[in-house]
Design a protein around this motif. Structure first.
Motif, mmCIF file in Angstrom:
data_model
loop_
_atom_site.group_PDB
_atom_site.id
_atom_site.type_symbol
_atom_site.label_atom_id
_atom_site.label_comp_id
_atom_site.label_asym_id
_atom_site.label_seq_id
_atom_site.Cartn_x
_atom_site.Cartn_y
_atom_site.Cartn_z
ATOM 1 N N LYS A 45 65.910 39.347 98.492
ATOM 2 C CA LYS A 45 66.743 39.891 99.559
ATOM 3 C C LYS A 45 66.013 41.064 100.189
ATOM 4 C CE LYS A 45 69.361 43.082 96.694
ATOM 5 N NZ LYS A 45 70.634 43.697 96.470
ATOM 6 N N ARG A 46 66.401 41.379 101.398
ATOM 7 C CA ARG A 46 65.767 42.465 102.128
ATOM 8 C C ARG A 46 66.805 43.483 102.547
ATOM 9 N NH1 ARG A 46 60.634 39.889 105.007
ATOM 10 N NH2 ARG A 46 60.378 38.177 103.604
ATOM 11 N N PRO A 47 66.504 44.736 102.640
ATOM 12 C CA PRO A 47 65.183 45.305 102.434
ATOM 13 C C PRO A 47 64.808 45.292 100.958
ATOM 14 C CG PRO A 47 66.756 47.068 102.759
ATOM 15 C CD PRO A 47 67.500 45.774 102.953
ATOM 16 N N ALA A 48 63.508 45.288 100.691
ATOM 17 C CA ALA A 48 63.003 45.291 99.323
ATOM 18 C C ALA A 48 61.868 46.288 99.219
ATOM 19 C CB ALA A 48 62.519 43.899 98.938
ATOM 20 N N LEU A 49 61.805 46.957 98.095
ATOM 21 C CA LEU A 49 60.735 47.909 97.827
ATOM 22 C C LEU A 49 60.194 47.591 96.450
ATOM 23 C CD1 LEU A 49 59.161 50.491 98.590
ATOM 24 C CD2 LEU A 49 61.040 51.800 97.582
ATOM 25 N N LEU A 50 58.879 47.441 96.349
ATOM 26 C CA LEU A 50 58.230 47.086 95.087
ATOM 27 C C LEU A 50 57.074 48.016 94.809
ATOM 28 C CD1 LEU A 50 57.719 43.309 95.910
ATOM 29 C CD2 LEU A 50 59.539 44.212 94.497
ATOM 30 N N HIS A 51 56.840 48.280 93.546
ATOM 31 C CA HIS A 51 55.612 48.933 93.099
ATOM 32 C C HIS A 51 54.816 47.845 92.385
ATOM 33 C CE1 HIS A 51 53.505 51.545 89.884
ATOM 34 N NE2 HIS A 51 52.708 51.357 90.910
ATOM 35 N N VAL A 52 53.768 47.349 93.040
ATOM 36 C CA VAL A 52 52.948 46.284 92.461
ATOM 37 C C VAL A 52 52.055 46.916 91.399
ATOM 38 C CG1 VAL A 52 51.237 44.489 92.918
ATOM 39 C CG2 VAL A 52 53.033 44.958 94.596
ATOM 40 N N THR A 53 52.254 46.497 90.153
ATOM 41 C CA THR A 53 51.501 47.080 89.050
ATOM 42 C C THR A 53 50.280 46.259 88.674
ATOM 43 O OG1 THR A 53 52.990 45.965 87.499
ATOM 44 C CG2 THR A 53 53.515 48.242 88.074
ATOM 45 N N ASP A 54 50.196 45.034 89.141
ATOM 46 C CA ASP A 54 49.024 44.191 88.894
ATOM 47 C C ASP A 54 48.748 43.388 90.161
ATOM 48 O OD1 ASP A 54 47.229 42.089 88.175
ATOM 49 O OD2 ASP A 54 47.783 42.353 86.086
ATOM 50 N N GLU A 55 47.655 43.701 90.821
ATOM 51 C CA GLU A 55 47.359 43.085 92.116
ATOM 52 C C GLU A 55 46.945 41.624 92.009
ATOM 53 O OE1 GLU A 55 44.517 45.637 94.004
ATOM 54 O OE2 GLU A 55 45.928 47.302 94.088
ATOM 55 N N GLU A 56 46.504 41.192 90.836
ATOM 56 C CA GLU A 56 46.116 39.783 90.689
ATOM 57 C C GLU A 56 47.310 38.892 90.381
ATOM 58 O OE1 GLU A 56 42.804 38.301 88.573
ATOM 59 O OE2 GLU A 56 41.509 39.916 89.272
ATOM 60 N N THR A 57 48.185 39.351 89.506
ATOM 61 C CA THR A 57 49.333 38.531 89.117
ATOM 62 C C THR A 57 50.585 38.872 89.919
ATOM 63 O OG1 THR A 57 50.028 40.096 87.399
ATOM 64 C CG2 THR A 57 48.472 38.348 86.748
ATOM 65 N N PHE A 58 50.513 39.934 90.711
ATOM 66 C CA PHE A 58 51.637 40.429 91.513
ATOM 67 C C PHE A 58 52.824 40.854 90.656
ATOM 68 C CE2 PHE A 58 49.296 37.798 94.568
ATOM 69 C CZ PHE A 58 49.037 38.762 95.522
ATOM 70 N N GLU A 59 52.556 41.305 89.435
ATOM 71 C CA GLU A 59 53.620 41.911 88.633
ATOM 72 C C GLU A 59 54.084 43.157 89.386
ATOM 73 O OE1 GLU A 59 52.721 42.739 84.509
ATOM 74 O OE2 GLU A 59 51.436 40.967 84.434
ATOM 75 N N ALA A 60 55.381 43.389 89.391
ATOM 76 C CA ALA A 60 55.894 44.514 90.170
ATOM 77 C C ALA A 60 57.153 45.083 89.549
ATOM 78 C CB ALA A 60 56.191 44.061 91.597
ATOM 79 N N VAL A 61 57.371 46.359 89.819
ATOM 80 C CA VAL A 61 58.616 47.032 89.471
ATOM 81 C C VAL A 61 59.433 47.060 90.753
ATOM 82 C CG1 VAL A 61 59.664 49.190 88.717
ATOM 83 C CG2 VAL A 61 57.472 48.461 87.733
ATOM 84 N N ARG A 62 60.647 46.557 90.689
ATOM 85 C CA ARG A 62 61.496 46.478 91.866
ATOM 86 C C ARG A 62 62.426 47.682 91.970
ATOM 87 N NH1 ARG A 62 59.271 42.288 91.150
ATOM 88 N NH2 ARG A 62 59.399 40.222 91.978
ATOM 89 N N PHE A 63 62.573 48.167 93.181
ATOM 90 C CA PHE A 63 63.524 49.244 93.463
ATOM 91 C C PHE A 63 64.883 48.597 93.629
ATOM 92 C CE2 PHE A 63 65.746 51.936 96.603
ATOM 93 C CZ PHE A 63 65.750 53.131 95.906
ATOM 94 N N GLU A 64 65.808 48.924 92.738
ATOM 95 C CA GLU A 64 67.100 48.252 92.756
ATOM 96 C C GLU A 64 68.255 49.233 92.927
ATOM 97 O OE1 GLU A 64 67.554 45.086 90.065
ATOM 98 O OE2 GLU A 64 65.472 44.496 90.235
ATOM 99 N N LYS A 65 67.982 50.332 93.589
ATOM 100 C CA LYS A 65 69.007 51.356 93.835
ATOM 101 C C LYS A 65 69.366 51.365 95.316
ATOM 102 C CE LYS A 65 68.387 53.268 89.667
ATOM 103 N NZ LYS A 65 69.338 53.457 88.659
#
Length: 122
Positions: A22-42
């Motif tokens: 869903k949008r808007p979405a904010l992510l902190h990508v912690t691994d650029e190869e696998t695209f692991e990310a921490v999602r902003f859910e607030k």
């Protein structure tokens, strides 16, 4: 750390690759190869956003020295790895353009374990 924006007009595959549902979405990508990310859910308010960015930057600063990186020509020129470098280097050479997931996981684990030692992992 990097900050990027994916516009709503971007290809659907970009959002799917990052797991955006869903949008808007904010992510902190912690691994650029696998695209692991921490999602902003607030809620998107100043206080919550500030906390999210502070944690993302703090995590990046604390983990970067212990991370698996590609040894580029620029890094080599800066004496990050070579005869005059202050640390030993562990290098993985591969014939393919990508590293197998199991190999990448093992190298990331090694980089974390050797973080306090005079060793860099590339």
């Amino acid at each position: 750390a990097s900050l990027g924006v994916v516009l709503t007009s971007a290809e659907k595959a970009v959002g799917e690759k990052l797991g955006v549902e869903k949008r808007p979405a904010l992510l902190h990508v912690t691994d650029e190869e696998t695209f692991e990310a921490v999602r902003f859910e607030k809620d998107f308010d100043k206080t919550q956003l500030s906390r999210f960015f502070s944690r993302a930057v703090g995590k990046h600063r604390s983990e970067y020295p212990c991370s698996l990186r590609e040894l580029t020509k620029e890094m080599l020129d800066q004496e990050n790895c070579g005869p005059t470098a202050s640390k030993f280097c562990v290098l993985h050479f591969s014939h393919s353009a990508t590293v197998a997931p199991a190999t990448r996981a093992a190298l990331k684990s090694l980089a974390r374990r050797l973080c306090e030692d005079p060793v860099k992992v590339f």
